[in-house]
Design a protein around this motif. Structure first.
Motif, PDB file in Angstrom:
ATOM      1  N   ALA A 264      39.114  50.482  74.156  1.00  0.00           N
ATOM      2  CA  ALA A 264      37.736  50.790  73.801  1.00  0.00           C
ATOM      3  C   ALA A 264      37.411  50.177  72.440  1.00  0.00           C
ATOM      4  CB  ALA A 264      37.525  52.304  73.760  1.00  0.00           C
ATOM      5  N   VAL A 265      36.136  49.863  72.216  1.00  0.00           N
ATOM      6  CA  VAL A 265      35.675  49.262  70.962  1.00  0.00           C
ATOM      7  C   VAL A 265      34.944  50.324  70.155  1.00  0.00           C
ATOM      8  CG1 VAL A 265      34.233  47.484  69.930  1.00  0.00           C
ATOM      9  CG2 VAL A 265      35.460  47.006  72.065  1.00  0.00           C
ATOM     10  N   GLU A 266      35.271  50.424  68.879  1.00  0.00           N
ATOM     11  CA  GLU A 266      34.622  51.395  68.005  1.00  0.00           C
ATOM     12  C   GLU A 266      33.936  50.659  66.854  1.00  0.00           C
ATOM     13  OE1 GLU A 266      34.213  54.785  67.677  1.00  0.00           O
ATOM     14  OE2 GLU A 266      34.894  54.998  69.744  1.00  0.00           O
ATOM     15  N   PRO A 267      32.618  50.876  66.659  1.00  0.00           N
ATOM     16  CA  PRO A 267      31.961  50.303  65.480  1.00  0.00           C
ATOM     17  C   PRO A 267      32.588  50.868  64.209  1.00  0.00           C
ATOM     18  CG  PRO A 267      30.338  51.047  67.091  1.00  0.00           C
ATOM     19  CD  PRO A 267      31.665  51.580  67.536  1.00  0.00           C
ATOM     20  N   ALA A 268      32.987  49.996  63.297  1.00  0.00           N
ATOM     21  CA  ALA A 268      33.642  50.428  62.060  1.00  0.00           C
ATOM     22  C   ALA A 268      32.582  50.840  61.046  1.00  0.00           C
ATOM     23  CB  ALA A 268      34.502  49.294  61.502  1.00  0.00           C
ATOM     24  N   VAL A 269      32.636  52.099  60.624  1.00  0.00           N
ATOM     25  CA  VAL A 269      31.646  52.615  59.682  1.00  0.00           C
ATOM     26  C   VAL A 269      32.346  53.410  58.586  1.00  0.00           C
ATOM     27  CG1 VAL A 269      29.808  52.733  61.411  1.00  0.00           C
ATOM     28  CG2 VAL A 269      31.318  54.707  61.084  1.00  0.00           C
ATOM     29  N   LEU A 270      31.605  53.630  57.512  1.00  0.00           N
ATOM     30  CA  LEU A 270      32.097  54.445  56.415  1.00  0.00           C
ATOM     31  C   LEU A 270      31.924  55.923  56.744  1.00  0.00           C
ATOM     32  CD1 LEU A 270      30.419  52.414  53.547  1.00  0.00           C
ATOM     33  CD2 LEU A 270      32.883  52.540  53.953  1.00  0.00           C
ATOM     34  N   GLY A 271      32.745  56.748  56.129  1.00  0.00           N
ATOM     35  CA  GLY A 271      32.556  58.176  56.271  1.00  0.00           C
ATOM     36  C   GLY A 271      31.248  58.615  55.635  1.00  0.00           C
ATOM     37  N   GLU A 272      30.727  59.728  56.081  1.00  0.00           N
ATOM     38  CA  GLU A 272      29.440  60.207  55.568  1.00  0.00           C
ATOM     39  C   GLU A 272      29.499  60.381  54.057  1.00  0.00           C
ATOM     40  OE1 GLU A 272      26.507  64.057  56.157  1.00  0.00           O
ATOM     41  OE2 GLU A 272      27.629  63.283  57.881  1.00  0.00           O
TER      42      GLU A 272
ATOM     43  N   GLU B 240      41.011  41.901  69.799  1.00  0.00           N
ATOM     44  CA  GLU B 240      40.353  42.897  68.947  1.00  0.00           C
ATOM     45  C   GLU B 240      39.915  42.272  67.625  1.00  0.00           C
ATOM     46  OE1 GLU B 240      41.364  47.186  66.768  1.00  0.00           O
ATOM     47  OE2 GLU B 240      42.820  46.246  68.111  1.00  0.00           O
ATOM     48  N   ALA B 241      40.787  41.450  67.043  1.00  0.00           N
ATOM     49  CA  ALA B 241      40.475  40.830  65.759  1.00  0.00           C
ATOM     50  C   ALA B 241      39.279  39.893  65.877  1.00  0.00           C
ATOM     51  CB  ALA B 241      41.697  40.073  65.232  1.00  0.00           C
ATOM     52  N   TRP B 242      39.234  39.133  66.971  1.00  0.00           N
ATOM     53  CA  TRP B 242      38.130  38.194  67.136  1.00  0.00           C
ATOM     54  C   TRP B 242      36.819  38.931  67.362  1.00  0.00           C
ATOM     55  CZ3 TRP B 242      36.795  33.791  65.569  1.00  0.00           C
ATOM     56  CH2 TRP B 242      35.786  33.059  66.164  1.00  0.00           C
ATOM     57  N   LEU B 243      36.846  40.014  68.133  1.00  0.00           N
ATOM     58  CA  LEU B 243      35.629  40.806  68.335  1.00  0.00           C
ATOM     59  C   LEU B 243      35.144  41.378  67.000  1.00  0.00           C
ATOM     60  CD1 LEU B 243      34.674  43.213  71.150  1.00  0.00           C
ATOM     61  CD2 LEU B 243      34.594  44.048  68.801  1.00  0.00           C
ATOM     62  N   ASP B 244      36.061  41.936  66.214  1.00  0.00           N
ATOM     63  CA  ASP B 244      35.671  42.486  64.915  1.00  0.00           C
ATOM     64  C   ASP B 244      35.041  41.421  64.032  1.00  0.00           C
ATOM     65  OD1 ASP B 244      36.529  45.009  65.565  1.00  0.00           O
ATOM     66  OD2 ASP B 244      38.499  44.787  64.624  1.00  0.00           O
ATOM     67  N   HIS B 245      35.589  40.214  64.091  1.00  0.00           N
ATOM     68  CA  HIS B 245      35.054  39.109  63.294  1.00  0.00           C
ATOM     69  C   HIS B 245      33.642  38.742  63.751  1.00  0.00           C
ATOM     70  CE1 HIS B 245      35.239  35.412  60.887  1.00  0.00           C
ATOM     71  NE2 HIS B 245      34.736  34.784  61.931  1.00  0.00           N
ATOM     72  N   LEU B 246      33.450  38.604  65.058  1.00  0.00           N
ATOM     73  CA  LEU B 246      32.135  38.233  65.591  1.00  0.00           C
ATOM     74  C   LEU B 246      31.077  39.279  65.251  1.00  0.00           C
ATOM     75  CD1 LEU B 246      32.846  36.844  69.185  1.00  0.00           C
ATOM     76  CD2 LEU B 246      32.279  35.550  67.131  1.00  0.00           C
ATOM     77  N   PHE B 247      31.446  40.558  65.350  1.00  0.00           N
ATOM     78  CA  PHE B 247      30.493  41.645  65.148  1.00  0.00           C
ATOM     79  C   PHE B 247      30.388  42.074  63.686  1.00  0.00           C
ATOM     80  CE2 PHE B 247      30.858  41.724  69.625  1.00  0.00           C
ATOM     81  CZ  PHE B 247      29.873  42.533  70.166  1.00  0.00           C
TER      82      PHE B 247
END
Length: 811
Positions: free
Chosen positions: A245-253, A388-395
């Motif tokens: 699964a792909v998870e958008p990488a975000v900061l904690g609140e 996974e690394a390439w997807l993270d780079h593209l997005f």
């Protein structure tokens, strides 16, 4: 209001064909050897649902639903019609691949034996364009009842995005190609009246006009849908292919963890100590000034957290990078929905410098995305990790990103799928734009129009900072976003003796001259200071090299231009920072942000911004007791370098502009520049800003991309030579071998190429005219120039010899 939570309980109405398990969306083999038993299949229904699931993920992680609703409202829809348009938006994501019911696609592309006898030889196997028709037909059957013209327009726009989701966005006005599509597999399902109605909608409604501020909102909504269709489709496909699964990488609140690390730093604790008791401050006066600016900017941001765009104007050497770190972290405090930080720079040198400043606080949550930095990999270099690394780079799928202004503009205006993916991460983000005055002057008015809409409608907080900051909102026709100046009176700092008297400006080389200065005359003046740290800046690379050749035998002369690779540039900067006395002969590459501290400067005049940026390299630390000195001269014609720039007619040859530079009154200069730009973009010709509305209304994405282009198209020359331990010929062969390696997966090859990019850059030079490169080997986006040793010596490109070789100027 329809919400993403309700989507989980309210079943979207499926076209009957979607539920047929015979229709596949994807197939996957575990290995090349598994030609029969290793085939895994994904039904079209499963893929559609997984794609919509990823829209839900973006709603949960990035507040996407609120963004979409605000965009629809900004386009002029009331509550009832707005709900309808939102439902059309959701269906566009859900049904984007419906055209895959094409038997030719099933049989030819997916090798689905069930359909091998259901198509004729020669039938087309595409699916995107057909999917647009099927989407519209289904909307008429299950959603729309006597839709208004406005709703039909959005239906057509959303269908257009579906038709382009496996290619690039083009110009909506050219959407007549739909009428050419007549494949039996879907046309047979439509009666002739429905077919004619759909054809009319698609060809006509994208040619209408809207009023007020709706055009840009309509354009942004269309681009966001395209990014969501392609992005959610990519994530869903990735999950099926890899099982991950792909998870958008975000900061904690609230930026939990980051803020504490920064607040505990020695620098921040010193600032807070001063904040509590200014009388206890024991540092030098320049740091006291920096602290005062830091606290004032913070106070004004916290007082107006609802604003959309903030201006941070402060003198060179005032510590803007540190202020920007603090401001982004404070924004996370007051706006908990902000989940990403993006720093945008016009030069890679600034990216590297800022990375060094940010890493102690942001650590592994920070990623650099530009043309020279390798794709980030995990600890294990397995195939699935490459994916996974390439997807993270593209997005740009990292909590904090440092990137280039070109990448940023690609996200806002680019037409390709890969260009649009990062748009999803910009929603609910803080964006820092550094050195914005270096962005192409001719599009400033269009740029600020888009920035205010993107900021307000995508819930972005933008901090624009520079020592020479144009407050671009003064050119807006209608101000919809809220703009805040973080330093109430920048002149109070610019006029402080520590900044104002840091460099003495000498214009004697410009006065009482019948002819321009010669290089011999200039050499005599420069060599009078050859025992000190001297900076000589030209605006033309060939002139810089000619002056270097003239001086190098008589002093410790060093040449630095845009042709130099990053390693050589770092070597030169390190030598300066270590205190070496030299005469650095450079081009504009040293102007913005380069951390060097020289004693004496000579500059060929260009634009007022450039003159001030140059001054920022002289006595930068304010340690010279009597200050530094900057001499200005006139040699090359700035018009040949800065073609079309509105600032050209406001050079320091004009005593009024000269006085403004001395007094650091850049607002007075920009008033004149803004007036010129407003005049240019209001004339009855193709540059009139009204055409921007027309292009947005028609979703002419290709035309908008061209209009908002930051740099002219260039061509890359690969010139091999021996650079320290690196052999350019071996690097070229390694590059070719990687490009041709079909044993590697696509993603592994892209990652490996990114690792080679920095090394490739040591031998890469730019040309603007590929016609002059006839005869050179062309491969992988490069022109290979044989015999590079004759053109490069000690890492310095000999432009004159290269021009003779090709028989003319190539840049």
């Amino acid at each position: 209001m329809l919400s993403i939570d309700s989507i989980t309980t309210i079943q979207l109405v499926d076209p009957a064909v979607l539920s047929d398990p015979h229709y596949w969306a994807h197939t996957h083999r575990k290995s090349v050897a598994d030609r029969k038993d290793g085939l895994e299949t994904e039904t079209l229904l499963a893929h559609s649902r997984l794609t919509l699931h990823y829209y839900k993920v973006y709603c949960q992680k990035k507040g996407m639903e609120k963004v979409v609703h605000d965009l629809i409202e900004a386009c002029g829809f009331g509550k009832e019609e707005g709900q309808t348009v939102y439902l059309l938006f959701l269906y566009a994501i859900y049904l984007h691949d419906l055209g895959k019911i094409n038997p030719a696609y099933q049989a030819k592309i997916l090798e689905n034996e069930y359909f091998c006898k259901q198509y004729h030889k020669g039938d087309k196997s595409q699916h995107s364009l057909a999917g647009a028709y099927l989407y519209i037909d289904h909307m008429y059957k299950v959603v729309l009842k006597n839709p208004s013209e406005g709703v039909c327009k959005f239906l057509a726009a959303f269908a257009y995005c579906i038709s382009r989701h496996h290619g690039k966005l083009g110009n909506g006005r050219g959407f007549s190609e739909l009428g050419l599509w007549n494949e039996r597999y879907f046309r047979s399902e439509l009666d002739s009246e429905a077919f004619d109605r759909i054809e009319y909608d698609m060809q006509q409604t994208l040619h209408g006009r809207t009023q007020g501020n709706e055009p840009l909102a309509f354009y942004i909504l269309g681009r966001l849908l395209y990014a969501l269709i392609t992005g959610c489709d990519y994530c869903a496909t990735q999950e099926f292919m890899t099982g991950q699964a792909v998870e958008p990488a975000v900061l904690g609140e609230g930026g939990v963890g980051l803020k504490e690390r920064y607040d505990e730093s020695t620098l921040c604790r010193s600032i807070r100590s001063y904040q509590k008791d200014p009388t206890s401050f024991s540092g030098d006066p320049i740091n006291e000034l920096r602290t005062q600016m830091f606290l004032e900017a913070e106070k004004n941001l916290l007082a107006q957290p609802e604003a959309h765009i903030y201006y941070l104007e402060a003198p060179t050497g005032a510590g803007k990078t540190n202020m920007a770190i603090n401001l982004t972290l404070r924004m996370l405090e007051v706006e908990p929905k902000i989940r990403n930080i993006v720093y945008v720079f016009p030069f890679n040198t600034l990216v590297e410098q800022t990375k060094e400043a940010l890493e102690p606080y942001f650590g592994k949550q920070l990623a650099v995305i530009n043309s020279l930095t390798p794709v980030l990999m995990g600890e294990d270099e397995k195939e699935e990790n490459y994916d996974e690394a390439w997807l993270d780079h593209l997005f740009h799928n990292y909590p904090i990103v440092l990137t280039s202004h070109v990448n940023f503009f690609n996200a806002l205006f680019g037409c390709g799928r890969n260009q649009c993916f990062p748009l999803l991460k910009l929603c609910h983000s803080v964006i820092v734009l550094d050195e914005i005055q270096s962005y192409k002057n001719g599009i400033w008015r269009e740029m600020i129009s888009f920035l205010q809409c993107y900021a307000k409608l995508l819930h972005i907080k933008i901090i624009i900072m520079s020592a020479t900051l144009p407050q671009l909102d003064q050119m807006l026709r209608t101000v919809d976003a809220q703009f805040v100046t973080l330093i109430d009176d920048p002149s109070s700092y610019y006029q402080h003796p520590l900044f104002r008297d840091r460099v003495h400006l000498d214009f004697s080389l410009l006065e009482q001259r019948q002819e321009k200065i010669t290089l011999e005359e200039l050499k005599e003046r420069v060599l009078a200071f050859k025992g000190r740290r001297v900076l000589v800046e030209f605006i033309n690379k060939r002139t810089a090299q000619a002056f270097y050749e003239l001086c190098k035998e008589e002093c410790n002369a060093v040449l630095l231009t845009g042709d130099d690779n990053g390693a050589r540039r770092k070597q030169v900067i390190d030598r300066i920072q270590q205190g070496e006395k030299m005469i650095l002969i450079a081009t504009q590459v040293i102007e913005a942000g380069v951390n060097i501290d020289m004693e004496i400067g000579f500059k060929d005049i260009s634009l007022p911004d450039g003159e001030e940026q140059f001054l920022g390299r002289i006595n930068r630390s304010c340690l010279l007791k009597d200050g530094g000195v900057a001499y200005f001269f006139d040699y090359d014609d700035a018009k040949t370098i800065y073609r079309g720039d509105a600032r050209l007619q406001y050079s320091i040859m004009d005593p009024v502009i000269r006085k403004s530079l001395q007094e650091k009154s850049f607002d007075k200069i920009y008033e004149l520049v803004f007036a010129e730009l407003l005049t240019r973009t209001s004339k009855a010709n193709g540059r009139n800003i009204a055409y921007l509305d027309q292009d947005c209304v028609q979703l002419n994405c290709q035309d908008v991309e061209k209009k908002m282009e930051l740099i002219e198209p260039t061509y890359q020359m690969f010139i091999p030579y021996q650079w320290e331990e690196l052999n350019g010929y071996q690097v070229w062969e390694e590059f070719k071998e990687l490009c041709c390696n079909r044993e590697m997966s696509y993603t592994q090859r892209k990652v490996e190429l990114s690792r080679l990019a920095l090394t490739m850059s040591y031998f890469t030079f730019t040309a603007y005219d590929d016609k002059k490169l006839l005869g050179a080997e062309s491969f992988g986006g490069y022109f290979f120039i044989e015999g590079g040793e004759q053109f490069v010596e000690d890492g310095i490109l000999d432009r004159k010899t290269l021009e003779k070789y090709f028989g003319g100027v190539i840049w």
